[in-house]
Design a protein around this motif. Structure first.
Motif, mmCIF file in Angstrom:
data_model
loop_
_atom_site.group_PDB
_atom_site.id
_atom_site.type_symbol
_atom_site.label_atom_id
_atom_site.label_comp_id
_atom_site.label_asym_id
_atom_site.label_seq_id
_atom_site.Cartn_x
_atom_site.Cartn_y
_atom_site.Cartn_z
ATOM 1 N N LYS A 5 0.908 -1.115 -0.020
ATOM 2 C CA LYS A 5 0.086 0.011 -0.049
ATOM 3 C C LYS A 5 0.897 1.371 0.188
ATOM 4 O O LYS A 5 0.463 2.331 -0.273
ATOM 5 N N THR A 6 2.417 1.073 0.209
ATOM 6 C CA THR A 6 2.977 2.137 0.277
ATOM 7 C C THR A 6 4.001 2.167 -0.768
ATOM 8 O O THR A 6 4.261 1.040 -1.319
ATOM 9 N N ARG A 11 9.352 2.643 1.018
ATOM 10 C CA ARG A 11 9.629 1.695 1.720
ATOM 11 C C ARG A 11 11.272 1.388 1.587
ATOM 12 O O ARG A 11 11.856 1.074 2.619
ATOM 13 N N ILE A 12 11.655 1.735 0.477
ATOM 14 C CA ILE A 12 13.279 1.816 0.419
ATOM 15 C C ILE A 12 13.950 2.866 1.365
ATOM 16 O O ILE A 12 14.950 2.619 2.024
ATOM 17 N N ALA A 13 13.393 3.871 1.338
ATOM 18 C CA ALA A 13 13.793 5.299 2.216
ATOM 19 C C ALA A 13 13.575 4.980 3.691
ATOM 20 O O ALA A 13 14.715 5.399 4.588
ATOM 21 N N ALA A 18 15.665 3.673 9.191
ATOM 22 C CA ALA A 18 15.705 2.666 10.524
ATOM 23 C C ALA A 18 16.943 2.407 10.930
ATOM 24 O O ALA A 18 17.440 2.018 11.930
ATOM 25 N N GLN A 19 17.975 2.208 9.787
ATOM 26 C CA GLN A 19 19.092 1.502 9.929
ATOM 27 C C GLN A 19 20.128 2.606 10.953
ATOM 28 O O GLN A 19 20.648 1.943 11.768
ATOM 29 N N ARG A 20 19.829 3.844 10.763
ATOM 30 C CA ARG A 20 20.810 4.683 11.477
ATOM 31 C C ARG A 20 19.989 5.043 12.802
ATOM 32 O O ARG A 20 20.528 5.617 13.727
ATOM 33 N N LEU A 21 18.642 4.782 13.153
ATOM 34 C CA LEU A 21 18.207 5.381 14.306
ATOM 35 C C LEU A 21 17.646 4.136 15.097
ATOM 36 O O LEU A 21 17.909 4.199 16.404
ATOM 37 N N SER A 22 17.634 2.845 14.673
ATOM 38 C CA SER A 22 17.049 1.928 15.595
ATOM 39 C C SER A 22 18.384 1.051 16.177
ATOM 40 O O SER A 22 19.222 0.828 15.669
ATOM 41 N N GLY A 23 18.000 0.647 17.613
ATOM 42 C CA GLY A 23 18.872 -0.229 18.127
ATOM 43 C C GLY A 23 19.286 -1.372 17.575
ATOM 44 O O GLY A 23 20.173 -2.112 17.832
ATOM 45 N N PRO A 41 11.492 10.541 4.581
ATOM 46 C CA PRO A 41 11.318 11.588 3.506
ATOM 47 C C PRO A 41 12.811 12.085 3.399
ATOM 48 O O PRO A 41 13.190 12.405 2.219
ATOM 49 N N ASP A 42 13.493 12.137 4.458
ATOM 50 C CA ASP A 42 15.076 12.751 4.186
ATOM 51 C C ASP A 42 15.841 11.678 3.372
ATOM 52 O O ASP A 42 17.052 12.095 2.909
ATOM 53 N N TYR A 43 15.659 10.527 3.161
ATOM 54 C CA TYR A 43 16.194 9.393 2.553
ATOM 55 C C TYR A 43 15.411 9.280 1.181
ATOM 56 O O TYR A 43 16.014 8.213 0.476
ATOM 57 N N GLN A 44 14.678 10.042 0.796
ATOM 58 C CA GLN A 44 13.947 9.760 -0.659
ATOM 59 C C GLN A 44 15.114 9.820 -1.818
ATOM 60 O O GLN A 44 14.974 8.766 -2.505
ATOM 61 N N ALA A 45 15.885 10.719 -1.793
ATOM 62 C CA ALA A 45 17.048 10.712 -2.892
ATOM 63 C C ALA A 45 17.648 9.441 -3.028
ATOM 64 O O ALA A 45 18.155 9.107 -4.087
ATOM 65 N N ASP A 46 18.153 9.084 -1.560
ATOM 66 C CA ASP A 46 18.617 7.885 -1.569
ATOM 67 C C ASP A 46 17.877 6.573 -2.444
ATOM 68 O O ASP A 46 18.377 5.817 -3.241
ATOM 69 N N ALA A 47 16.505 6.648 -1.910
ATOM 70 C CA ALA A 47 15.736 5.451 -2.442
ATOM 71 C C ALA A 47 15.706 5.658 -4.110
ATOM 72 O O ALA A 47 15.685 4.705 -4.704
#
Length: 102
Positions: A5-6, A11-13, A18-23, A41-47
């Motif tokens: 649905k997303t 989903r890629i972003a 999550a990798q940078r934030l999650s323990g 949304p800050d990772y959309q360009a990477d996605a």
């Protein structure tokens, strides 16, 4: 068949966010979901860069599916369906150092 649905871009972003934030990965937060919701949304360009890299199926992928369908699906995910004038035209062989051998 499952259909998300997303968008695939979201989903890629969410993965690098999550990798940078999650323990559970490289981050320090025990429960990062709300911050991932805010940060992705800050990772959309990477996605988008990842998706652009995936426009062409590799040999293993082509062996089990239709490369033309794959290309159309990635183009649609990038918002440029192949049946539009602005559709992606791959560079001629020998003109793309990221895809052609030297």
């Amino acid at each position: 068949m499952n259909v998300a649905k997303t968008s695939v871009i979201e989903r890629i972003a969410r993965v690098p966010a999550a990798q940078r934030l999650s323990g559970n990965a490289d981050g320090s937060q025990p429960s990062a979901a709300p911050d991932v919701d805010e940060a992705w949304p800050d990772y959309q360009a990477d996605a988008i860069a990842v998706l652009k890299t995936m426009r062409e199926a590799d040999e293993d992928m082509a062996a089990v599916g239709d490369p033309a369908t794959w290309e159309r699906m990635i183009a649609a995910a990038l918002g440029t369906p192949l049946d539009t004038p602005d559709a992606f035209d791959p560079p001629a062989s020998g003109n793309d150092p990221l895809h052609d051998d030297p």
